[in-house]
Scaffold this motif. Structure first.
Motif, PDB file in Angstrom:
ATOM      1  N   UNK A 195       4.237   1.810   7.232  1.00 42.01           N
ATOM      2  CA  UNK A 195       5.668   1.906   7.520  1.00 42.01           C
ATOM      3  C   UNK A 195       6.019   3.341   7.879  1.00 42.01           C
ATOM      4  N   UNK A 196       5.558   4.299   7.065  1.00 40.30           N
ATOM      5  CA  UNK A 196       5.861   5.698   7.299  1.00 40.30           C
ATOM      6  C   UNK A 196       4.870   6.557   6.521  1.00 40.30           C
ATOM      7  N   UNK A 197       4.483   7.676   7.116  1.00 42.28           N
ATOM      8  CA  UNK A 197       3.575   8.623   6.467  1.00 42.28           C
ATOM      9  C   UNK A 197       4.000  10.039   6.827  1.00 42.28           C
ATOM     10  N   UNK A 198       3.771  10.979   5.915  1.00 42.38           N
ATOM     11  CA  UNK A 198       4.106  12.372   6.151  1.00 42.38           C
ATOM     12  C   UNK A 198       3.225  13.259   5.281  1.00 42.38           C
ATOM     13  N   UNK A 199       2.713  14.353   5.857  1.00 45.90           N
ATOM     14  CA  UNK A 199       1.888  15.317   5.133  1.00 45.90           C
ATOM     15  C   UNK A 199       2.276  16.716   5.582  1.00 45.90           C
ATOM     16  N   UNK A 200       2.468  17.627   4.635  1.00 43.41           N
ATOM     17  CA  UNK A 200       2.792  19.013   4.913  1.00 43.41           C
ATOM     18  C   UNK A 200       1.492  19.806   4.890  1.00 43.41           C
ATOM     19  N   UNK A 201       1.283  20.637   5.899  1.00 43.15           N
ATOM     20  CA  UNK A 201       0.028  21.363   6.027  1.00 43.15           C
ATOM     21  C   UNK A 201       0.145  22.758   5.417  1.00 43.15           C
ATOM     22  N   UNK A 202      -0.732  23.115   4.502  1.00 41.57           N
ATOM     23  CA  UNK A 202      -0.823  24.386   3.803  1.00 41.57           C
ATOM     24  C   UNK A 202       0.531  25.070   3.644  1.00 41.57           C
ATOM     25  N   UNK A 203       1.181  24.689   2.592  1.00 41.89           N
ATOM     26  CA  UNK A 203       2.520  25.213   2.296  1.00 41.89           C
ATOM     27  C   UNK A 203       2.625  25.558   0.820  1.00 41.89           C
ATOM     28  N   UNK A 204       3.786  26.022   0.410  1.00 30.94           N
ATOM     29  CA  UNK A 204       4.088  26.370  -0.986  1.00 30.94           C
ATOM     30  C   UNK A 204       3.004  27.294  -1.538  1.00 30.94           C
ATOM     31  N   UNK A 205       2.767  28.377  -0.818  1.00 29.40           N
ATOM     32  CA  UNK A 205       1.659  29.286  -1.112  1.00 29.40           C
ATOM     33  C   UNK A 205       1.963  30.321  -2.194  1.00 29.40           C
ATOM     34  N   UNK A 206       3.210  30.429  -2.617  1.00 22.12           N
ATOM     35  CA  UNK A 206       3.521  31.440  -3.624  1.00 22.12           C
ATOM     36  C   UNK A 206       3.878  30.844  -4.950  1.00 22.12           C
ATOM     37  N   UNK A 243      -1.762  21.215   0.550  1.00 22.72           N
ATOM     38  CA  UNK A 243      -1.328  20.158   1.456  1.00 22.72           C
ATOM     39  C   UNK A 243      -0.818  19.058   0.543  1.00 22.72           C
ATOM     40  N   UNK A 244       0.316  18.469   0.882  1.00 27.12           N
ATOM     41  CA  UNK A 244       0.839  17.375   0.057  1.00 27.12           C
ATOM     42  C   UNK A 244       1.537  16.380   0.957  1.00 27.12           C
ATOM     43  N   UNK A 245       1.652  15.148   0.473  1.00 25.15           N
ATOM     44  CA  UNK A 245       2.353  14.131   1.244  1.00 25.15           C
ATOM     45  C   UNK A 245       2.103  12.749   0.696  1.00 25.15           C
ATOM     46  N   UNK A 246       2.446  11.754   1.525  1.00 29.18           N
ATOM     47  CA  UNK A 246       2.279  10.384   1.082  1.00 29.18           C
ATOM     48  C   UNK A 246       2.633   9.402   2.178  1.00 29.18           C
ATOM     49  N   UNK A 247       2.494   8.140   1.844  1.00 30.28           N
ATOM     50  CA  UNK A 247       2.789   7.086   2.815  1.00 30.28           C
ATOM     51  C   UNK A 247       3.205   5.810   2.105  1.00 30.28           C
ATOM     52  N   UNK A 248       3.855   4.952   2.871  1.00 29.01           N
ATOM     53  CA  UNK A 248       4.214   3.617   2.403  1.00 29.01           C
ATOM     54  C   UNK A 248       3.834   2.621   3.490  1.00 29.01           C
ATOM     55  N   UNK A 249       3.667   1.371   3.105  1.00 24.79           N
ATOM     56  CA  UNK A 249       3.309   0.330   4.065  1.00 24.79           C
ATOM     57  C   UNK A 249       4.251  -0.857   3.928  1.00 24.79           C
ATOM     58  N   UNK A 250       4.257  -1.670   4.948  1.00 24.97           N
ATOM     59  CA  UNK A 250       5.011  -2.921   4.937  1.00 24.97           C
ATOM     60  C   UNK A 250       4.228  -3.964   4.150  1.00 24.97           C
ATOM     61  N   UNK A 251       4.865  -5.042   3.704  1.00 26.52           N
ATOM     62  CA  UNK A 251       4.131  -6.103   3.007  1.00 26.52           C
ATOM     63  C   UNK A 251       2.974  -6.675   3.855  1.00 26.52           C
ATOM     64  N   UNK A 252       3.080  -6.603   5.175  1.00 25.40           N
ATOM     65  CA  UNK A 252       2.011  -7.082   6.058  1.00 25.40           C
ATOM     66  C   UNK A 252       0.779  -6.188   6.008  1.00 25.40           C
ATOM     67  N   UNK A 307       0.847  -1.196   0.000  1.00 18.61           N
ATOM     68  CA  UNK A 307       0.000   0.000   0.000  1.00 18.61           C
ATOM     69  C   UNK A 307       0.878   1.240   0.000  1.00 18.61           C
ATOM     70  N   UNK A 308       0.524   2.182  -0.852  1.00 18.39           N
ATOM     71  CA  UNK A 308       1.234   3.454  -0.944  1.00 18.39           C
ATOM     72  C   UNK A 308       0.214   4.551  -1.199  1.00 18.39           C
ATOM     73  N   UNK A 309       0.606   5.780  -0.870  1.00 18.92           N
ATOM     74  CA  UNK A 309      -0.281   6.901  -1.148  1.00 18.92           C
ATOM     75  C   UNK A 309       0.525   8.117  -1.582  1.00 18.92           C
ATOM     76  N   UNK A 310      -0.030   8.844  -2.536  1.00 17.57           N
ATOM     77  CA  UNK A 310       0.443  10.175  -2.917  1.00 17.57           C
ATOM     78  C   UNK A 310      -0.782  11.081  -2.837  1.00 17.57           C
TER      79      UNK A 310
END
Length: 142
Positions: A131-142, A118-127, A81-84
């Motif tokens: 495994x890890x997730x990260x999201x940036x909150x309201x950024x890159x405004x210009x 807002x942007x980010x993503x996550x990855x999961x273990x085969x189980x 499982x992955x997310x963008x």
């Protein structure tokens, strides 16, 4: 004539099965880089965040469109499982790609020149455990 039709049908069925098995066994064409996944051209990396040792989330921009790709660095070639994710502040429109992938999730794109995202993503273990997730909150405004 009946035997000829049966033999012809069997031949066509066998040919179709063989063609399908060749197609199904061919490796998927994966992009060679996050920029290539976004379509190359004028996209360039403007930010990135490591997902521990499991992957990296990349934010790319081409002057009007933001593109996010989550790129695997662990369990590469194994579907997990992955997310963008990317969301535009002006109307809260979100674009998400959340499935099992062997190499990367995305690209997800949104037009947001001069707007916060807002942007980010996550990855999961085969189980299936995250495994890890990260999201940036309201950024890159210009």
């Amino acid at each position: 004539m009946r035997k000829f039709k049966q033999k012809a049908a069997l031949t066509l069925t066998t040919a179709a099965m063989l063609a399908g098995s060749v197609f199904a066994s061919s490796p998927a064409n994966a992009a060679s880089s996050p920029i290539a996944a976004c379509g190359g051209g004028s996209y360039h990396v403007i930010d990135q965040h490591a997902l521990s040792s499991y992957g990296t989330v990349y934010l790319m921009y081409n002057g009007s469109t933001d593109c996010v790709v989550t790129w695997k660095t662990a369990y590469v070639g194994t579907p997990t499982e992955m997310q963008a994710f990317v969301e535009r502040e002006s109307d809260f429109k979100a674009v998400v790609d959340d499935k099992k992938y062997s190499y990367y999730a995305g690209p997800v794109k949104i037009d947001a020149p001069g707007m916060c995202i807002i942007w980010g993503g996550s990855t999961a273990l085969p189980s299936g455990a995250t495994a890890s997730a990260w999201y940036d909150y309201w950024s890159h405004c210009d």
